[in-house]
Write a protein that holds these residues in place. Structure first.
Motif, mmCIF file in Angstrom:
data_model
loop_
_atom_site.group_PDB
_atom_site.id
_atom_site.type_symbol
_atom_site.label_atom_id
_atom_site.label_comp_id
_atom_site.label_asym_id
_atom_site.label_seq_id
_atom_site.Cartn_x
_atom_site.Cartn_y
_atom_site.Cartn_z
ATOM 1 N N ALA A 177 0.845 -1.202 0.000
ATOM 2 C CA ALA A 177 0.000 0.000 0.000
ATOM 3 C C ALA A 177 0.881 1.253 0.000
ATOM 4 O O ALA A 177 2.070 1.203 0.308
ATOM 5 N N ASN A 178 0.225 2.371 -0.330
ATOM 6 C CA ASN A 178 0.988 3.609 -0.435
ATOM 7 C C ASN A 178 0.305 4.747 0.321
ATOM 8 O O ASN A 178 -0.100 5.737 -0.282
ATOM 9 N N PRO A 179 0.176 4.627 1.652
ATOM 10 C CA PRO A 179 -0.513 5.689 2.401
ATOM 11 C C PRO A 179 0.316 6.970 2.442
ATOM 12 O O PRO A 179 1.533 6.920 2.243
ATOM 13 N N GLU A 180 -0.361 8.085 2.692
ATOM 14 C CA GLU A 180 0.355 9.372 2.765
ATOM 15 C C GLU A 180 1.208 9.406 4.043
ATOM 16 O O GLU A 180 0.752 9.008 5.114
ATOM 17 N N ILE A 181 2.420 9.899 3.905
ATOM 18 C CA ILE A 181 3.343 9.994 5.052
ATOM 19 C C ILE A 181 3.815 11.434 5.130
ATOM 20 O O ILE A 181 4.110 12.044 4.105
ATOM 21 N N GLY A 182 3.858 12.018 6.316
ATOM 22 C CA GLY A 182 4.301 13.414 6.403
ATOM 23 C C GLY A 182 4.843 13.727 7.774
ATOM 24 O O GLY A 182 4.453 13.097 8.767
ATOM 25 N N ASP A 183 5.724 14.707 7.813
ATOM 26 C CA ASP A 183 6.358 15.060 9.081
ATOM 27 C C ASP A 183 5.515 16.077 9.843
ATOM 28 O O ASP A 183 6.019 17.106 10.264
ATOM 29 N N TYR A 184 4.232 15.828 9.938
ATOM 30 C CA TYR A 184 3.348 16.713 10.703
ATOM 31 C C TYR A 184 2.161 15.878 11.185
ATOM 32 O O TYR A 184 1.869 14.823 10.617
ATOM 33 N N PRO A 185 1.487 16.324 12.261
ATOM 34 C CA PRO A 185 0.406 15.497 12.804
ATOM 35 C C PRO A 185 -0.820 15.466 11.891
ATOM 36 O O PRO A 185 -1.040 16.395 11.127
ATOM 37 N N PHE A 186 -1.603 14.391 12.005
ATOM 38 C CA PHE A 186 -2.843 14.230 11.238
ATOM 39 C C PHE A 186 -2.605 14.147 9.731
ATOM 40 O O PHE A 186 -3.418 14.597 8.944
ATOM 41 N N THR A 187 -1.486 13.560 9.360
ATOM 42 C CA THR A 187 -1.281 13.285 7.931
ATOM 43 C C THR A 187 -2.369 12.322 7.471
ATOM 44 O O THR A 187 -2.958 12.496 6.409
ATOM 45 N N THR A 188 -2.624 11.308 8.271
ATOM 46 C CA THR A 188 -3.686 10.356 7.941
ATOM 47 C C THR A 188 -5.015 10.896 8.464
ATOM 48 O O THR A 188 -5.141 11.208 9.648
ATOM 49 N N ARG A 189 -6.004 10.986 7.571
ATOM 50 C CA ARG A 189 -7.286 11.590 7.955
ATOM 51 C C ARG A 189 -8.398 10.567 8.120
ATOM 52 O O ARG A 189 -9.370 10.813 8.819
ATOM 53 N N THR A 190 -8.279 9.453 7.418
ATOM 54 C CA THR A 190 -9.298 8.398 7.554
ATOM 55 C C THR A 190 -8.574 7.053 7.603
ATOM 56 O O THR A 190 -7.462 6.933 7.090
ATOM 57 N N PRO A 191 -9.203 6.035 8.212
ATOM 58 C CA PRO A 191 -8.555 4.720 8.261
ATOM 59 C C PRO A 191 -8.272 4.204 6.847
ATOM 60 O O PRO A 191 -9.008 4.511 5.915
ATOM 61 N N TYR A 192 -7.217 3.418 6.738
ATOM 62 C CA TYR A 192 -6.709 3.029 5.422
ATOM 63 C C TYR A 192 -6.316 1.546 5.463
ATOM 64 O O TYR A 192 -5.421 1.172 6.213
ATOM 65 N N PRO A 193 -6.984 0.695 4.677
ATOM 66 C CA PRO A 193 -6.673 -0.739 4.739
ATOM 67 C C PRO A 193 -5.546 -1.154 3.801
ATOM 68 O O PRO A 193 -5.354 -0.557 2.752
ATOM 69 N N ALA A 194 -4.796 -2.175 4.218
ATOM 70 C CA ALA A 194 -3.708 -2.699 3.386
ATOM 71 C C ALA A 194 -3.578 -4.192 3.690
ATOM 72 O O ALA A 194 -4.108 -4.669 4.695
ATOM 73 N N MET A 195 -2.884 -4.918 2.813
ATOM 74 C CA MET A 195 -2.681 -6.344 3.058
ATOM 75 C C MET A 195 -1.185 -6.641 3.187
ATOM 76 O O MET A 195 -0.389 -6.208 2.373
ATOM 77 N N MET A 196 -0.842 -7.361 4.254
ATOM 78 C CA MET A 196 0.557 -7.737 4.478
ATOM 79 C C MET A 196 0.718 -9.224 4.167
ATOM 80 O O MET A 196 -0.057 -10.047 4.651
ATOM 81 N N GLU A 197 1.721 -9.553 3.377
ATOM 82 C CA GLU A 197 1.973 -10.960 3.088
ATOM 83 C C GLU A 197 2.947 -11.491 4.119
ATOM 84 O O GLU A 197 3.946 -10.835 4.421
ATOM 85 N N TYR A 198 2.640 -12.645 4.686
ATOM 86 C CA TYR A 198 3.589 -13.272 5.602
ATOM 87 C C TYR A 198 3.535 -14.777 5.372
ATOM 88 O O TYR A 198 2.458 -15.368 5.346
ATOM 89 N N LYS A 199 4.712 -15.381 5.206
ATOM 90 C CA LYS A 199 4.760 -16.774 4.788
ATOM 91 C C LYS A 199 3.867 -16.876 3.550
ATOM 92 O O LYS A 199 4.051 -16.113 2.628
ATOM 93 N N ASN A 200 2.846 -17.728 3.550
ATOM 94 C CA ASN A 200 2.008 -17.798 2.354
ATOM 95 C C ASN A 200 0.570 -17.373 2.639
ATOM 96 O O ASN A 200 -0.372 -17.885 2.053
#
Ligand SMILES: Nc1nc2c(ncn2[C@@H]2O[C@H](COP(=O)(O)OP(=O)(O)OP(=O)(O)O)[C@@H](O)[C@H]2O)c(=O)[nH]1
Ligand SMILES: [Mg+2]
Length: 329
Positions: free
Chosen positions: A103-126
């Motif tokens: 996933a490519n969520p917004e990242i920033g050096d200030y508070p409240f960069t993320t405004r709404t929850p954001y789902p992503a999938m992490m692969e681990y083993k299979n």
């Protein structure tokens, strides 16, 4: 005299325009104040920011705002489990989600960069594990939907910044805040007490930015302060240090096993396991594969890493991680 404001100040200032609540506004103003260079040329600006902060503080004290149109967020669970990331502003929640997934969520050096929850999938083993990045929480600012997301989660990652001030105090205050709403975060190896209506949630405390100076010293202080209740995991979301170990801990927190279904006479596909709760039986596997199997199951054959090589087992046999099961009806 010129104010010499930094680019970071202007970036943070942009966030003010979209702040949704007075609390959000106040946190951004406080951040702005900390970013203003302290000299004669900025005295007016500093005073203005302080007045705005004081005004917001006093309105917050006078009349607590009740949301008329309460926001809600819900994410259908996919994969082996749903993990919610929470933590104060700017600690690197989004950076961690980005480093653990595609996933490519917004990242920033200030508070409240993320405004709404954001789902992503992490692969681990299979298998795939669902991660939900969220906007920050502070003792003054936790939205009703934050609580709802947490209540529904299969596990929680509570992130703090190892380079920031007193991570232990921040953790204790936020844990107490959640407890007030009957959400109790517990360590992954702790037994879940039967205590409805309390929502006990397995949690990993993740301490980020271990690459920065003073991180090691702060880690030792934090470990001591948390006693043996939680075993904080130091990582650097930006360099990737500690992330493989974190993935392993997330998997083990979910208490799931991977079981492969084999069709008689065919080769098993080891890339596509079913994920079941630890302690599941052959019958649970049969139900998960197809309801016909659960209704008509006669027996199963099992191959395991250590013990079994195709022996017959009955429907109550308890499965282990990476078992291969052949269901016979
Ligand atoms: N040095 C260092 N910086 C990091 C690390 N992780 C994140 N950062 C930086 O910290 C800042 C905040 O990162 P985010 O991922 O936006 O933080 P967040 O917790 O999602 O912030 P909010 O959405 O505002 O709550 C950014 O400038 C990142 O580049 C890390 O491991 N090491
Ligand atoms: Mg974020």
């Amino acid at each position: 005299m010129p104010a010499n404001l930094t680019p970071q100040y202007f970036e943070t200032e942009k966030k003010l325009k979209t702040a949704k609540t007075p609390q959000e506004k106040r946190i951004i103003l406080e951040e702005l104040l900390s970013l203003v260079p302290k000299h004669k040329g900025t005295e007016k600006l500093q005073a203005l920011l302080k007045t705005k902060i004081a005004k917001l503080k006093s309105t917050a004290q006078k009349k607590p705002t009740i949301a008329k149109h309460a926001l809600t967020f819900h994410f259908d669970k996919t994969g082996a489990g749903q993990i919610i990331l929470i933590g104060p502003p700017n600690v690197g929640k989004s950076m961690l989600v980005k480093s653990l997934s595609n996933a490519n969520p917004e990242i920033g050096d200030y508070p409240f960069t993320t405004r709404t929850p954001y789902p992503a999938m992490m692969e681990y083993k299979n298998i795939q594990i669902q991660l939900i990045d969220t906007p920050p929480i502070t003792p003054e600012y936790i939205e009703a939907w934050h609580y709802e997301l947490l209540k529904d989660a299969d596990g929680i990652l509570f992130l703090v910044d190892l380079s920031g001030p007193s991570p232990a105090d921040i953790i204790q205050t936020l844990l107490a805040k959640l407890k007030e709403k009957k959400i109790e975060l517990i360590a992954e190896d702790q037994e879940i007490p039967s205590g409805f209506p309390v929502y006990y949630k397995k949690t990993l405390i993740v301490v980020n930015k271990k690459d920065l100076p003073s991180a090691e010293e702060n880690y030792n202080v934090l470990k001591k302060a948390l006693e043996s209740k939680f075993n904080p995991i130091p990582v650097s979301a930006s360099s990737g240090d500690g992330l493989e170990y974190l993935k392993e801990r997330i998997f083990s927190m979910l208490h799931v096993i991977r079981v492969y279904s084999k069709i008689p006479g065919k080769k098993v596909n080891l890339n596509d396991p079913y994920t079941l709760k630890k302690g599941s039986s052959v019958m649970t596997m049969a139900k998960t594969v197809h309801k016909d199997f659960s209704q008509n199951l006669k027996y199963a054959r099992i191959w395991s890493k250590s013990k079994y090589q195709g022996q017959k087992v009955n429907r109550n046999h308890i499965l282990e991680d990476e078992d291969i099961i052949e269901l016979h009806i």
